[in-house]
Design an enzyme around this catalytic site. Structure first.
Site, PDB file in Angstrom:
ATOM      1  N   LYS A 119      44.602  11.864  10.105  1.00  0.00           N
ATOM      2  CA  LYS A 119      43.295  12.411   9.749  1.00  0.00           C
ATOM      3  C   LYS A 119      43.340  13.300   8.506  1.00  0.00           C
ATOM      4  O   LYS A 119      42.332  13.920   8.162  1.00  0.00           O
ATOM      5  CB  LYS A 119      42.714  13.177  10.933  1.00  0.00           C
ATOM      6  CG  LYS A 119      42.445  12.314  12.159  1.00  0.00           C
ATOM      7  CD  LYS A 119      41.871  13.136  13.291  1.00  0.00           C
ATOM      8  CE  LYS A 119      41.644  12.289  14.534  1.00  0.00           C
ATOM      9  NZ  LYS A 119      42.910  11.872  15.176  1.00  0.00           N
ATOM     10  N   LYS A 166      37.117  16.418  16.793  1.00  0.00           N
ATOM     11  CA  LYS A 166      38.402  15.795  17.105  1.00  0.00           C
ATOM     12  C   LYS A 166      39.539  16.766  16.825  1.00  0.00           C
ATOM     13  O   LYS A 166      39.480  17.517  15.843  1.00  0.00           O
ATOM     14  CB  LYS A 166      38.639  14.556  16.231  1.00  0.00           C
ATOM     15  CG  LYS A 166      37.509  13.563  16.137  1.00  0.00           C
ATOM     16  CD  LYS A 166      37.853  12.479  15.124  1.00  0.00           C
ATOM     17  CE  LYS A 166      36.699  11.534  14.884  1.00  0.00           C
ATOM     18  NZ  LYS A 166      37.044  10.496  13.882  1.00  0.00           N
ATOM     19  N   ARG A 194      39.904  -2.076  14.058  1.00  0.00           N
ATOM     20  CA  ARG A 194      41.293  -1.777  13.721  1.00  0.00           C
ATOM     21  C   ARG A 194      41.781  -2.901  12.792  1.00  0.00           C
ATOM     22  O   ARG A 194      41.819  -4.070  13.172  1.00  0.00           O
ATOM     23  CB  ARG A 194      42.159  -1.694  14.971  1.00  0.00           C
ATOM     24  CG  ARG A 194      43.679  -1.761  14.751  1.00  0.00           C
ATOM     25  CD  ARG A 194      44.229  -0.684  13.820  1.00  0.00           C
ATOM     26  NE  ARG A 194      43.954   0.654  14.233  1.00  0.00           N
ATOM     27  CZ  ARG A 194      44.744   1.382  15.029  1.00  0.00           C
ATOM     28  NH1 ARG A 194      45.851   0.842  15.510  1.00  0.00           N
ATOM     29  NH2 ARG A 194      44.420   2.624  15.327  1.00  0.00           N
ATOM     30  N   ARG A 203      36.966  -3.134  18.303  1.00  0.00           N
ATOM     31  CA  ARG A 203      37.088  -2.479  19.598  1.00  0.00           C
ATOM     32  C   ARG A 203      35.742  -1.862  19.960  1.00  0.00           C
ATOM     33  O   ARG A 203      35.212  -1.036  19.223  1.00  0.00           O
ATOM     34  CB  ARG A 203      38.176  -1.409  19.556  1.00  0.00           C
ATOM     35  CG  ARG A 203      39.533  -1.938  19.131  1.00  0.00           C
ATOM     36  CD  ARG A 203      40.527  -0.838  18.867  1.00  0.00           C
ATOM     37  NE  ARG A 203      40.089   0.049  17.788  1.00  0.00           N
ATOM     38  CZ  ARG A 203      40.796   1.093  17.347  1.00  0.00           C
ATOM     39  NH1 ARG A 203      41.944   1.392  17.893  1.00  0.00           N
ATOM     40  NH2 ARG A 203      40.330   1.837  16.364  1.00  0.00           N
ATOM     41  N   ARG A 205      33.802   6.365  22.964  1.00  0.00           N
ATOM     42  CA  ARG A 205      35.095   6.111  22.322  1.00  0.00           C
ATOM     43  C   ARG A 205      35.480   4.653  22.547  1.00  0.00           C
ATOM     44  O   ARG A 205      35.391   4.151  23.669  1.00  0.00           O
ATOM     45  CB  ARG A 205      36.163   7.048  22.886  1.00  0.00           C
ATOM     46  CG  ARG A 205      35.900   8.513  22.642  1.00  0.00           C
ATOM     47  CD  ARG A 205      36.910   9.388  23.356  1.00  0.00           C
ATOM     48  NE  ARG A 205      36.818   9.283  24.803  1.00  0.00           N
ATOM     49  CZ  ARG A 205      37.603   9.920  25.654  1.00  0.00           C
ATOM     50  NH1 ARG A 205      38.571  10.701  25.200  1.00  0.00           N
ATOM     51  NH2 ARG A 205      37.454   9.776  26.952  1.00  0.00           N
ATOM     52  N   ASP A 246      41.202   2.452  10.744  1.00  0.00           N
ATOM     53  CA  ASP A 246      40.030   2.344  11.607  1.00  0.00           C
ATOM     54  C   ASP A 246      38.766   2.459  10.761  1.00  0.00           C
ATOM     55  O   ASP A 246      38.637   3.402   9.966  1.00  0.00           O
ATOM     56  CB  ASP A 246      40.047   3.437  12.673  1.00  0.00           C
ATOM     57  CG  ASP A 246      41.238   3.306  13.615  1.00  0.00           C
ATOM     58  OD1 ASP A 246      41.753   2.179  13.752  1.00  0.00           O
ATOM     59  OD2 ASP A 246      41.641   4.320  14.214  1.00  0.00           O
ATOM     60  N   GLU A 275      40.324   6.730   9.980  1.00  0.00           N
ATOM     61  CA  GLU A 275      41.728   7.099  10.145  1.00  0.00           C
ATOM     62  C   GLU A 275      42.630   6.091   9.456  1.00  0.00           C
ATOM     63  O   GLU A 275      42.283   4.914   9.324  1.00  0.00           O
ATOM     64  CB  GLU A 275      42.120   7.169  11.632  1.00  0.00           C
ATOM     65  CG  GLU A 275      41.478   8.304  12.394  1.00  0.00           C
ATOM     66  CD  GLU A 275      42.075   8.487  13.785  1.00  0.00           C
ATOM     67  OE1 GLU A 275      43.177   7.947  14.047  1.00  0.00           O
ATOM     68  OE2 GLU A 275      41.437   9.157  14.610  1.00  0.00           O
ATOM     69  N   ASN A 324      46.390   5.120  10.347  1.00  0.00           N
ATOM     70  CA  ASN A 324      47.416   5.350  11.366  1.00  0.00           C
ATOM     71  C   ASN A 324      48.775   4.879  10.863  1.00  0.00           C
ATOM     72  O   ASN A 324      48.984   3.688  10.632  1.00  0.00           O
ATOM     73  CB  ASN A 324      47.045   4.600  12.646  1.00  0.00           C
ATOM     74  CG  ASN A 324      45.733   5.085  13.237  1.00  0.00           C
ATOM     75  OD1 ASN A 324      45.706   6.065  13.960  1.00  0.00           O
ATOM     76  ND2 ASN A 324      44.642   4.404  12.910  1.00  0.00           N
TER      77      ASN A 324
END
Length: 320
Positions: free
Chosen positions: A126, A162, A212, A226, A234, A274, A283, A285
């Site tokens: 993040k 978050k 994703r 997702r 979420r 994401d 994000e 990752n």
């Protein structure tokens, strides 16, 4: 080219073989004739220029309840006994995780570490994403409630709060437009975390899914969408979300094209980004990305093979 691979990850006993990306990478490594060892990050030790770990040779198979066989743990030298280290233990991205990256960085030029530990340390999910703020929703990273209230006034409506170094959708909270629980939540977060927190407007597009997208050495390997489960906002699979097949929007292709060269240059071989609503990057990752099993199931692709192709290219270049 047969490689000796040490996988730094959580206990083999705890993984879900149906969707675990590390397990899929281990299976693919074996299929290529590479030998695989497992070790826990807590066993790393450094002395007089030598980095060691307590590792066990392991064989994995896609059989539920009988998915691995392991020899005894023994001390290995992460230079003399290993060609590639996969850094795959789950976050939290805390001082323990950061210390591991410092130790593994000592292997530079000798043993290939994937993802590059210095880049992982300098690119938390993040925070690294702020380098690409033009693709993000409005974002505040702060701790003072006065700053949060000012941000909320500029972006009226529901907010999402978050932990800055959280993972898997844990402790991601929706704050109603009236901000009635804001003070209590900031007190709670302040007591749980010493770092500032992240705030963004709630994106209604989340009902359409959170995509994703996996990039391998800077190139798009595939994607899944997702969607949140019943009673949830979420969409993380770990939080009850479910996956579906998808394609990329022109905006998402633009985001990937912008990120790709930076990821490759940093040695971030396996990355999952994401994107919400086909346009909002949230994000990047890099610590222990997931999603490749679902991507391959929907798309008929072989993402572990792409990752090992990239690893083998980099390891060959390191040898030469």
């Amino acid at each position: 080219m047969s490689l000796r691979v040490a996988v730094q990850m959580d206990p083999l006993e705890t993984i879900n073989i149906a969707g675990d990306s590390s397990f899929a990478l281990m299976l693919a490594a074996q299929a290529r004739g590479h030998s695989v060892m497992h070790y826990d990050v807590k066993s790393l030790a450094y002395e007089s220029g030598r980095l060691t770990a307590w590792a066990a040779p392991a064989k994995v198979q896609k059989v539920e309840g009988d998915h691995f066989a392991r020899e005894d743990y023994r001390q290995i030298d992460l230079v003399k006994d290993v060609d590639v280290v996969l850094m795959r233990q789950d976050p939290p991205f805390d001082l323990s995780y950061i210390t591991a990256t410092h130790l593994l960085e000592r292997l530079e030029g000798q043993t290939l570490v994937v993802n590059d530990p210095a880049s992982v340390r300098n690119a938390p999910e993040k925070v690294f994403v702020l380098d690409f703020a033009q693709y993000m929703p409005p974002t505040l990273i702060a701790r003072r409630i006065e700053d949060v209230r000012a941000f909320h006034a500029r972006h009226p409506g529901d907010l999402v709060m978050k932990p800055l170094h959280g993972n898997g959708g844990k402790a991601v909270i929706r704050i109603p437009a009236d901000g009635s629980n804001l003070g209590a939540l900031i007190e709670l977060f302040d007591n749980a975390w010493v770092e500032p927190h992240m705030f963004q407007p709630f994106l209604e597009e989340i009902s359409e899914g959170d995509k994703r997208i996996v990039l391998v050495d800077g190139e798009v390997a595939g994607a899944i969408n997702r969607r949140p489960g019943a009673g949830e906002f979420r969409s993380n699979l770990a939080q009850g979300g479910y996956a579906e097949a998808t394609t990329l929007t022109p905006r998402e292709e633009e985001i990937c094209a912008a990120l790709g060269p930076a990821l490759k240059a940093r040695g971030l071989v396996f990355v999952g980004i994401d994107v919400i609503g086909g346009k909002w990057l949230t994000e990047i990752n890099v610590t222990s990305p997931t999603g490749i099993v679902a991507i391959d199931r929907f798309n008929g692709t072989d993402t572990p093979a792409l990752i090992w192709d990239a690893i083998e290219r980099r390891q060959s270049a390191l040898r030469n």
